[in-house]
Design an enzyme around this catalytic site. Structure first.
Site, PDB file in Angstrom:
ATOM      1  N   HIS A  21       1.089  -1.820   0.246  1.00  0.00           N
ATOM      2  CA  HIS A  21       0.106  -0.093   0.160  1.00  0.00           C
ATOM      3  C   HIS A  21       0.613   1.366  -0.083  1.00  0.00           C
ATOM      4  O   HIS A  21       2.101   1.485   0.404  1.00  0.00           O
ATOM      5  CB  HIS A  21      -0.419   0.153   1.491  1.00  0.00           C
ATOM      6  CG  HIS A  21      -0.229   0.201   2.601  1.00  0.00           C
ATOM      7  ND1 HIS A  21       0.394  -0.832   2.905  1.00  0.00           N
ATOM      8  CD2 HIS A  21       0.007   1.288   3.292  1.00  0.00           C
ATOM      9  CE1 HIS A  21       0.971  -0.172   4.346  1.00  0.00           C
ATOM     10  NE2 HIS A  21       0.631   0.531   4.415  1.00  0.00           N
ATOM     11  N   ASP A  23       0.604   4.721   2.039  1.00  0.00           N
ATOM     12  CA  ASP A  23       0.024   5.785   2.862  1.00  0.00           C
ATOM     13  C   ASP A  23      -0.344   7.379   2.713  1.00  0.00           C
ATOM     14  O   ASP A  23      -0.132   7.710   2.026  1.00  0.00           O
ATOM     15  CB  ASP A  23       0.795   6.198   3.869  1.00  0.00           C
ATOM     16  CG  ASP A  23       1.556   4.868   5.132  1.00  0.00           C
ATOM     17  OD1 ASP A  23       1.139   3.481   5.385  1.00  0.00           O
ATOM     18  OD2 ASP A  23       2.481   5.186   5.337  1.00  0.00           O
ATOM     19  N   ARG A  87       7.074 -10.104  15.294  1.00  0.00           N
ATOM     20  CA  ARG A  87       7.022  -8.546  15.238  1.00  0.00           C
ATOM     21  C   ARG A  87       6.059  -7.408  15.214  1.00  0.00           C
ATOM     22  O   ARG A  87       5.118  -7.850  14.967  1.00  0.00           O
ATOM     23  CB  ARG A  87       7.707  -8.528  13.891  1.00  0.00           C
ATOM     24  CG  ARG A  87       8.216  -7.266  12.995  1.00  0.00           C
ATOM     25  CD  ARG A  87       8.426  -7.003  11.738  1.00  0.00           C
ATOM     26  NE  ARG A  87       8.828  -5.680  11.250  1.00  0.00           N
ATOM     27  CZ  ARG A  87       8.442  -5.030  11.036  1.00  0.00           C
ATOM     28  NH1 ARG A  87       6.710  -5.197  10.475  1.00  0.00           N
ATOM     29  NH2 ARG A  87       8.423  -3.361  10.366  1.00  0.00           N
TER      30      ARG A  87
HETATM   31  O1  LIG Z   1       4.684  -2.554  10.202  1.00  0.00           O
HETATM   32  C1  LIG Z   1       5.461  -1.841   8.726  1.00  0.00           C
HETATM   33  O2  LIG Z   1       6.327  -1.790   8.894  1.00  0.00           O
HETATM   34  C2  LIG Z   1       5.097  -1.504   7.638  1.00  0.00           C
HETATM   35  C3  LIG Z   1       3.451  -0.847   8.172  1.00  0.00           C
HETATM   36  C4  LIG Z   1       2.986   0.322   7.946  1.00  0.00           C
HETATM   37  O3  LIG Z   1       3.344   0.327   6.195  1.00  0.00           O
HETATM   38  C5  LIG Z   1       1.843   1.212   8.097  1.00  0.00           C
HETATM   39  O4  LIG Z   1       0.802   0.569   9.820  1.00  0.00           O
HETATM   40  O5  LIG Z   1       0.906   1.507   7.484  1.00  0.00           O
HETATM   41 FE   LIG Z   2       2.332   1.940   5.772  1.00  0.00          FE
END
Ligand SMILES: O=C(O)CCC(=O)C(=O)O
Ligand SMILES: [Fe+2]
Length: 156
Positions: A21, A23, A87
């Site tokens: 995705h 952001d 993680r």
């Molecule tokens: O967990 C990650 O490293 C990425 C999370 C992410 O892209 C988001 O929360 O928009």
């Molecule tokens: Fe993200």
């Protein structure tokens, strides 16, 4: 702010933690624990970002890209899981005030750099992403086309 928790998975190749995705926000400040998982898509390949507990990853989002008239690009990214270690990551999303119009400064617009996106406000883009979430498609491009269609209809 979003807290992500990715449990380990026996068959990590069959799943994704967070699908690909862009952001939609302006900037994302991301903190990761010491487990790798974040990947960015560059030149048609996925690259892993080494986790660094003492650093933040700052992602450019679609709103920032529109504000800079495309001079900086938002980046396609995802988070994958592994079969041994859970993680965690923490994403802090910056977005404009709801009534602020996202419009690039005049310095970034000229004959060689025409306006790429019509004016919009953050809540309109947010609503669009919530209604039309399509992984891996270029959200800003799709949103921009919708703005242009709406604009054209308004003048019919
Ligand atoms: O967990 C990650 O490293 C990425 C999370 C992410 O892209 C988001 O929360 O928009
Ligand atoms: Fe993200």
């Amino acid at each position: 702010m979003r807290l992500n928790y990715y449990p380990s998975c026996l068959k990590p190749e069959l799943t994704l933690g967070t699908g690909p995705h862009y952001d939609p926000t302006s900037l994302t400040v991301l903190h990761q624990d010491c487990v790798s998982g974040l990947q960015v898509f560059v030149d048609n390949e996925w690259y892993s970002i080494n986790p660094n507990f003492n650093a933040f990853v700052v992602n450019i989002g679609d709103t920032f890209m529109a504000l800079l008239n495309g001079r900086y690009k938002s980046c396609l990214h995802r988070a994958v899981v592994n079969n041994t270690t859970p993680r965690k990551s923490l994403a802090f999303f910056l977005c404009p005030d709801k009534d602020k119009v996202v419009c690039p400064p005049t310095k970034l617009v000229d004959y060689n750099n025409p306006r790429l996106y019509l004016d919009f406000t953050w809540p309109v883009l947010l609503e669009f992403t919530q209604k039309h979430h399509r992984a891996e498609t270029n959200t800003l491009q799709a949103f921009s086309m919708l703005l242009q269609e709406n604009n054209a209809e308004a003048y019919e």
